[in-house]
Design an enzyme around this catalytic site. Structure first.
Site, mmCIF file in Angstrom:
data_model
loop_
_atom_site.group_PDB
_atom_site.id
_atom_site.type_symbol
_atom_site.label_atom_id
_atom_site.label_comp_id
_atom_site.label_asym_id
_atom_site.label_seq_id
_atom_site.Cartn_x
_atom_site.Cartn_y
_atom_site.Cartn_z
ATOM 1 N N LYS A 22 0.659 -1.254 -0.202
ATOM 2 C CA LYS A 22 0.106 0.047 -0.084
ATOM 3 C C LYS A 22 0.773 1.245 0.082
ATOM 4 C CE LYS A 22 -2.107 -1.225 3.842
ATOM 5 N NZ LYS A 22 -1.233 -2.122 4.214
ATOM 6 N N ARG A 59 11.130 -1.364 11.122
ATOM 7 C CA ARG A 59 10.236 -0.761 12.023
ATOM 8 C C ARG A 59 9.879 -1.753 13.400
ATOM 9 N NH1 ARG A 59 5.073 0.408 8.123
ATOM 10 N NH2 ARG A 59 3.950 -0.997 9.697
ATOM 11 N N ARG A 113 11.764 -5.762 5.155
ATOM 12 C CA ARG A 113 11.660 -4.354 4.833
ATOM 13 C C ARG A 113 12.615 -3.512 5.908
ATOM 14 N NH1 ARG A 113 5.901 -1.963 5.418
ATOM 15 N NH2 ARG A 113 5.845 -3.103 7.294
ATOM 16 N N ARG A 142 -9.490 1.050 8.638
ATOM 17 C CA ARG A 142 -9.433 -0.112 8.983
ATOM 18 C C ARG A 142 -10.505 -0.667 9.663
ATOM 19 N NH1 ARG A 142 -3.483 0.641 9.050
ATOM 20 N NH2 ARG A 142 -2.501 -1.217 9.568
ATOM 21 N N ARG A 183 -0.553 -8.801 13.437
ATOM 22 C CA ARG A 183 -1.156 -7.630 12.380
ATOM 23 C C ARG A 183 -2.128 -8.297 11.368
ATOM 24 N NH1 ARG A 183 4.114 -4.806 10.895
ATOM 25 N NH2 ARG A 183 2.699 -3.795 9.182
HETATM 26 P P1 AP5 Z 1 4.841 -1.604 1.772
HETATM 27 O O1 AP5 Z 1 4.734 -0.757 0.628
HETATM 28 O O2 AP5 Z 1 5.725 -0.852 2.918
HETATM 29 O O3 AP5 Z 1 3.348 -2.390 2.351
HETATM 30 P P2 AP5 Z 1 2.218 -1.786 2.976
HETATM 31 O O4 AP5 Z 1 0.977 -2.385 2.457
HETATM 32 O O5 AP5 Z 1 2.321 -0.331 3.104
HETATM 33 O O6 AP5 Z 1 2.789 -2.365 4.643
HETATM 34 P P3 AP5 Z 1 2.576 -1.812 6.018
HETATM 35 O O7 AP5 Z 1 3.311 -2.868 6.846
HETATM 36 O O8 AP5 Z 1 3.155 -0.552 6.033
HETATM 37 O O9 AP5 Z 1 1.005 -1.766 6.350
HETATM 38 P P4 AP5 Z 1 0.317 -1.906 7.536
HETATM 39 O O10 AP5 Z 1 -1.155 -1.760 7.132
HETATM 40 O O11 AP5 Z 1 0.369 -2.893 8.300
HETATM 41 O O12 AP5 Z 1 0.943 -0.873 8.352
HETATM 42 P P5 AP5 Z 1 0.850 0.773 8.743
HETATM 43 O O13 AP5 Z 1 1.908 1.440 8.708
HETATM 44 O O14 AP5 Z 1 -0.337 1.234 8.067
HETATM 45 O O15 AP5 Z 1 5.655 -2.852 1.296
HETATM 46 C C1 AP5 Z 1 5.904 -3.874 2.244
HETATM 47 C C2 AP5 Z 1 7.496 -4.403 1.707
HETATM 48 O O16 AP5 Z 1 7.326 -5.292 0.641
HETATM 49 C C3 AP5 Z 1 8.620 -3.299 1.460
HETATM 50 O O17 AP5 Z 1 9.938 -3.915 1.798
HETATM 51 C C4 AP5 Z 1 8.608 -3.141 -0.059
HETATM 52 O O18 AP5 Z 1 9.764 -2.767 -0.524
HETATM 53 C C5 AP5 Z 1 8.144 -4.705 -0.532
HETATM 54 N N1 AP5 Z 1 7.260 -4.488 -1.717
HETATM 55 C C6 AP5 Z 1 6.027 -3.554 -1.912
HETATM 56 N N2 AP5 Z 1 5.731 -4.021 -3.069
HETATM 57 C C7 AP5 Z 1 6.169 -4.985 -3.575
HETATM 58 C C8 AP5 Z 1 6.003 -5.916 -4.734
HETATM 59 N N3 AP5 Z 1 5.109 -5.717 -5.561
HETATM 60 N N4 AP5 Z 1 6.894 -6.916 -4.817
HETATM 61 C C9 AP5 Z 1 7.740 -7.352 -3.902
HETATM 62 N N5 AP5 Z 1 8.079 -6.879 -2.766
HETATM 63 C C10 AP5 Z 1 7.304 -5.530 -2.804
HETATM 64 O O19 AP5 Z 1 0.384 0.627 10.279
HETATM 65 C C11 AP5 Z 1 1.239 0.494 11.490
HETATM 66 C C12 AP5 Z 1 0.255 0.444 12.572
HETATM 67 O O20 AP5 Z 1 -0.163 1.706 13.040
HETATM 68 C C13 AP5 Z 1 -0.929 -0.542 12.798
HETATM 69 O O21 AP5 Z 1 -0.599 -1.840 13.197
HETATM 70 C C14 AP5 Z 1 -1.901 0.192 13.634
HETATM 71 O O22 AP5 Z 1 -1.219 -0.062 15.287
HETATM 72 C C15 AP5 Z 1 -1.460 1.719 13.557
HETATM 73 N N6 AP5 Z 1 -2.314 2.245 12.487
HETATM 74 C C16 AP5 Z 1 -2.095 2.539 11.413
HETATM 75 N N7 AP5 Z 1 -3.239 3.131 10.736
HETATM 76 C C17 AP5 Z 1 -4.232 2.866 11.622
HETATM 77 C C18 AP5 Z 1 -5.641 3.237 11.806
HETATM 78 N N8 AP5 Z 1 -6.403 3.568 10.445
HETATM 79 N N9 AP5 Z 1 -6.511 2.649 12.559
HETATM 80 C C19 AP5 Z 1 -5.726 2.073 13.773
HETATM 81 N N10 AP5 Z 1 -4.654 1.974 14.147
HETATM 82 C C20 AP5 Z 1 -3.886 2.208 12.861
#
Ligand code: AP5
Length: 222
Positions: free
Chosen positions: A18, A165, A132, A93, A176
Site C-alpha cells: 500500500k 520498524r 523491509r 481499518r 497484525r
Molecule cells: P509496503 O509498501 O511498505 O507495504 P504496506 O502495505 O504499506 O505495509 P505496512 O506494513 O506499512 O502496512 P500496515 O497497514 O500494516 O502498516 P501501517 O503503517 O499502516 O511494502 C512492504 C515491503 O514489501 C517493502 O519492503 C517493499 O519494498 C516490499 N514490496 C512492496 N511492493 C512489492 C512488490 N510488488 N513485490 C515485492 N516486494 C514489494 O500501520 C502500522 C500500525 O499503525 C498498525 O498496526 C496500527 O497499530 C497503527 N495504525 C495505522 N493506521 C491505523 C488506523 N487507521 N487505525 C488504527 N490503527 C492504525
C-alpha cells in the site's frame, strides 16, 4: 493534473504494498498521500501525547482507537494540501473509520471514488515485511532482498541510516495479519456493495502492480 478532487483508498493486508503504491499514485495524480501509519510513527518519534498513547498499541500490532486516528485524519483532510484529493494508505481499518471518512468527505462535497484492493498471499506478506527497511528521514522504503539500497543500510535518496520498524518482527506481523482479517477485511464487502471496489494482484513486480492499479481506476482517473 486532476480537475476535481480524487479520493482513492488503497486497501490490503500489512505488506501488500500500500505504501509503495500510494506514493506513486499520489505523485502521478498530484494528490496527497495520507498514511495513518506514517502519521502515527511521526507522533511517536516526536514524543507527543498521541504518540506516547499510540506507541505500545502499535508495537503490539493492535489498532489505535478510532477516535484518535479519526482526529488525525480530519486534520489532514481539512488541510490545503488535501484540496485536490487523497490516496488513503492504512485508513480506513474498521467500519467505523470507513463511516467517518464518508462523513468527512461528504462535508467537502466529495466521496470515495475508488477502493483498490491489493491481494497478496500470507507467506509473501511475511517475507516482505520481515525484510523491509525504511528511511526515517525521507520515508523511502526498501527490501533487503528484492529492493535493496545501493549501499547496505543507507538511504539512496537522502543518505540517512535505514531502520526496521518496531512492529515488523515475525510474531507481531502474524498478529497484525489476524487484526487485518478480523477488523479490516470486512471493508471489502462494505465497498463492494457500493460497486467501487477493484481487486488487483499485488504479488507481481511493483511497476506491474502500478500499471494494473491505473488500469483498474479506468475512467475515474481520466
Ligand atoms: P509496503 O509498501 O511498505 O507495504 P504496506 O502495505 O504499506 O505495509 P505496512 O506494513 O506499512 O502496512 P500496515 O497497514 O500494516 O502498516 P501501517 O503503517 O499502516 O511494502 C512492504 C515491503 O514489501 C517493502 O519492503 C517493499 O519494498 C516490499 N514490496 C512492496 N511492493 C512489492 C512488490 N510488488 N513485490 C515485492 N516486494 C514489494 O500501520 C502500522 C500500525 O499503525 C498498525 O498496526 C496500527 O497499530 C497503527 N495504525 C495505522 N493506521 C491505523 C488506523 N487507521 N487505525 C488504527 N490503527 C492504525
Amino acid at each position: 493534473m486532476v480537475t476535481r478532487a480524487l479520493d482513492v483508498i488503497l486497501l490490503g493486508p500489512p505488506g501488500a504494498g500500500k505504501g509503495t503504491q500510494a506514493k506513486r499514485l499520489a505523485a502521478a495524480f498530484e494528490i496527497l498521500h495520507v498514511s495513518t501509519g506514517d502519521l502515527l510513527r511521526d507522533e511517536v518519534a516526536k514524543g507527543t501525547s498521541l504518540g506516547v498513547e499510540a506507541k505500545g498499541t502499535m508495537n503490539r500490532g493492535e489498532l489505535v482507537p478510532d477516535e484518535l486516528v479519526g482526529k488525525m485524519l480530519a486534520k489532514r483532510l481539512h488541510s490545503q494540501q488535501a484540496a485536490l484529493g487523497c490516496v488513503y494508505d492504512g485508513y480506513p481499518r474498521t467500519t467505523a473509520q470507513a463511516m467517518l471518512l464518508d462523513g468527512l468527505l461528504s462535508e467537502l462535497n466529495r466521496r470515495v471514488d475508488v477502493v483498490l484492493y491489493l491481494s497478496v498471499a500470507d507467506a509473501e506478506l511475511l517475507a516482505r515485511i520481515t525484510g523491509r527497511c525504511s528511511c526515517p528521514a525521507c520515508g523511502a522504503v526498501y527490501h533487503v532482498v528484492t529492493q535493496p539500497p545501493r549501499a547496505e543500510g543507507v538511504c539512496d535518496r537522502c543518505g540517512a541510516a535505514l531502520v526496521q520498524r518496531d512492529d515488523d518482527g515475525d510474531a507481531v506481523v502474524r498478529g497484525r495479519l489476524r487484526v487485518y482479517r478480523e477488523h479490516t477485511a470486512p471493508l471489502l464487502n462494505y465497498y463492494s456493495a457500493r460497486r467501487i471496489l477493484r481487486e488487483v494482484d499485488g504479488a507481481v513486480a511493483p511497476d506491474e502492480v502500478f500499471r494494473r492499479l491505473r488500469e483498474a481506476m479506468g475512467n475515474i482517473s481520466a
